[in-house]
Design a protein around this motif. Structure first.
Motif, PDB file in Angstrom:
ATOM      1  N   LYS A  93       2.411  -0.681  -1.300  1.00  0.00           N
ATOM      2  CA  LYS A  93       2.684  -0.765   0.137  1.00  0.00           C
ATOM      3  C   LYS A  93       3.462  -2.041   0.444  1.00  0.00           C
ATOM      4  O   LYS A  93       3.367  -3.033  -0.284  1.00  0.00           O
ATOM      5  CB  LYS A  93       1.367  -0.748   0.928  1.00  0.00           C
ATOM      6  CG  LYS A  93       0.583   0.549   0.771  1.00  0.00           C
ATOM      7  CD  LYS A  93      -0.719   0.499   1.567  1.00  0.00           C
ATOM      8  CE  LYS A  93      -1.520   1.783   1.410  1.00  0.00           C
ATOM      9  NZ  LYS A  93      -2.800   1.751   2.166  1.00  0.00           N
ATOM     10  N   ASP A  94       4.234  -1.976   1.531  1.00  0.00           N
ATOM     11  CA  ASP A  94       5.029  -3.148   1.916  1.00  0.00           C
ATOM     12  C   ASP A  94       4.168  -4.387   2.127  1.00  0.00           C
ATOM     13  O   ASP A  94       4.620  -5.515   1.904  1.00  0.00           O
ATOM     14  CB  ASP A  94       5.815  -2.857   3.206  1.00  0.00           C
ATOM     15  CG  ASP A  94       6.941  -1.860   2.974  1.00  0.00           C
ATOM     16  OD1 ASP A  94       7.299  -1.646   1.805  1.00  0.00           O
ATOM     17  OD2 ASP A  94       7.447  -1.304   3.961  1.00  0.00           O
ATOM     18  N   THR A 194       9.584  -1.027   0.094  1.00  0.00           N
ATOM     19  CA  THR A 194       9.356   0.246  -0.608  1.00  0.00           C
ATOM     20  C   THR A 194      10.295   1.361  -0.159  1.00  0.00           C
ATOM     21  O   THR A 194      10.218   2.481  -0.693  1.00  0.00           O
ATOM     22  CB  THR A 194       7.904   0.714  -0.413  1.00  0.00           C
ATOM     23  OG1 THR A 194       7.658   0.889   0.995  1.00  0.00           O
ATOM     24  CG2 THR A 194       6.921  -0.301  -0.967  1.00  0.00           C
TER      25      THR A 194
END
Length: 209
Positions: A93-94, A194
Motif C-alpha cells: 500500500k502507498d 503503487t
C-alpha cells in the motif's frame, strides 16, 4: 491567242476520246481497294482483341485452383510467435514503509511468486528485465533500488536522488537458471507509489538455453 484542240488533248492525255473512261475506271478500282483494306484492318483488330480477352479470362476451374493454392499457402505460412512477457504490479500500500518490494501477477508462466515478494525462476533461459520505482513525493533523501539474484548477486542497481528526482528506471538482459530467486529492495525503507504507471516490473523471456 487560243490553244488548238489537238494541243489540249495531248496535255490531258485524252487521246482519241478514251482517256476519261480509263481515269474513271482507275478511280473505281482505288475506291474498291480502300474499302477492302479498311475491312481487312477492322477484321484483324477484332481478331486480336478477342484473342487477348480469351487469354486474360482463365477457365473457372483454373481460377478455383488458384484460390485453393493461395488459401493453402496462407495456412502453411508460419504464424508470428507471441512474445513471452510477464508483468508484475506492487502488492503493498502507498502508506507502507517498504524495504523488500512484493509483487503480484495475474498469470504465472516462467516466473513464479514466492512468499515475502520474491520471484522464482521456473525455466532456464535468456531474460530481459525492466523496472521502474517511484517514491512518494515527500521522500527527500537518497534511495538505492537493487535487483538481486540468489545465484548472480546484484543484477541492477539504481539511485534515486531525493532532492532532484523521485523515479528511477532500469533495464538489462541476462541469463537465469531454473531455481534462481529474484529480489527487489529499497534502501533505506520508503513509501513507494503503487499506481501502475509509476511503479512496475516486467520480465521478457528471450529464448531457452
Amino acid at each position: 491567242m487560243s490553244l488548238s484542240a489537238e494541243y489540249c488533248n495531248d496535255k490531258t492525255g485524252d487521246r482519241g476520246g478514251g482517256g476519261g473512261v480509263a481515269l474513271a475506271h482507275q478511280r473505281r478500282l482505288i475506291r474498291g481497294l480502300l474499302v477492302w483494306a479498311t475491312l481487312l484492318t477492322l477484321g484483324l483488330a477484332t481478331s486480336i482483341t478477342l484473342h487477348f480477352i480469351h487469354r486474360e479470362s482463365p477457365a473457372p476451374s483454373k481460377r478455383q485452383n488458384s484460390r485453393t493454392e493461395q488459401i493453402q499457402e496462407n495456412i502453411t505460412q508460419p504464424q508470428p510467435k507471441e512474445i513471452p512477457l510477464m508483468e508484475f504490479s506492487p502488492e503493498w500500500k502507498d502508506s507502507e514503509m517498504v524495504e523488500t518490494l512484493r509483487w503480484k501477477t495475474v498469470r504465472e508462466n516462467f516466473i513464479k511468486k514466492k512468499p515475502m515478494g520474491q520471484l522464482l525462476v521456473d525455466k532456464d533461459g535468456q531474460y530481459f528485465l525492466y523496472l521502474q520505482v517511484t517514491l512518494a513525493s515527500h521522500e527527500k533523501t537518497n534511495h538505492t533500488i537493487t535487483v538481486e539474484s540468489a545465484q548472480r548477486k546484484v543484477i541492477l542497481n539504481g539511485l534515486i536522488n531525493g532532492s532532484k528526482l523521485s523515479t528511477v528506471f532500469m533495464a538489462k538482459g541476462f541469463s537465469l537458471a531454473k531455481g534462481d530467486i529474484l529480489t527487489v529492495t529499497c534502501q533505506p525503507k520508503a513509501k513507494i507509489q503503487t499506481f501502475h504507471t509509476e511503479t512496475y516490473l516486467g520480465v521478457i523471456k528471450i529464448n531457452s538455453t
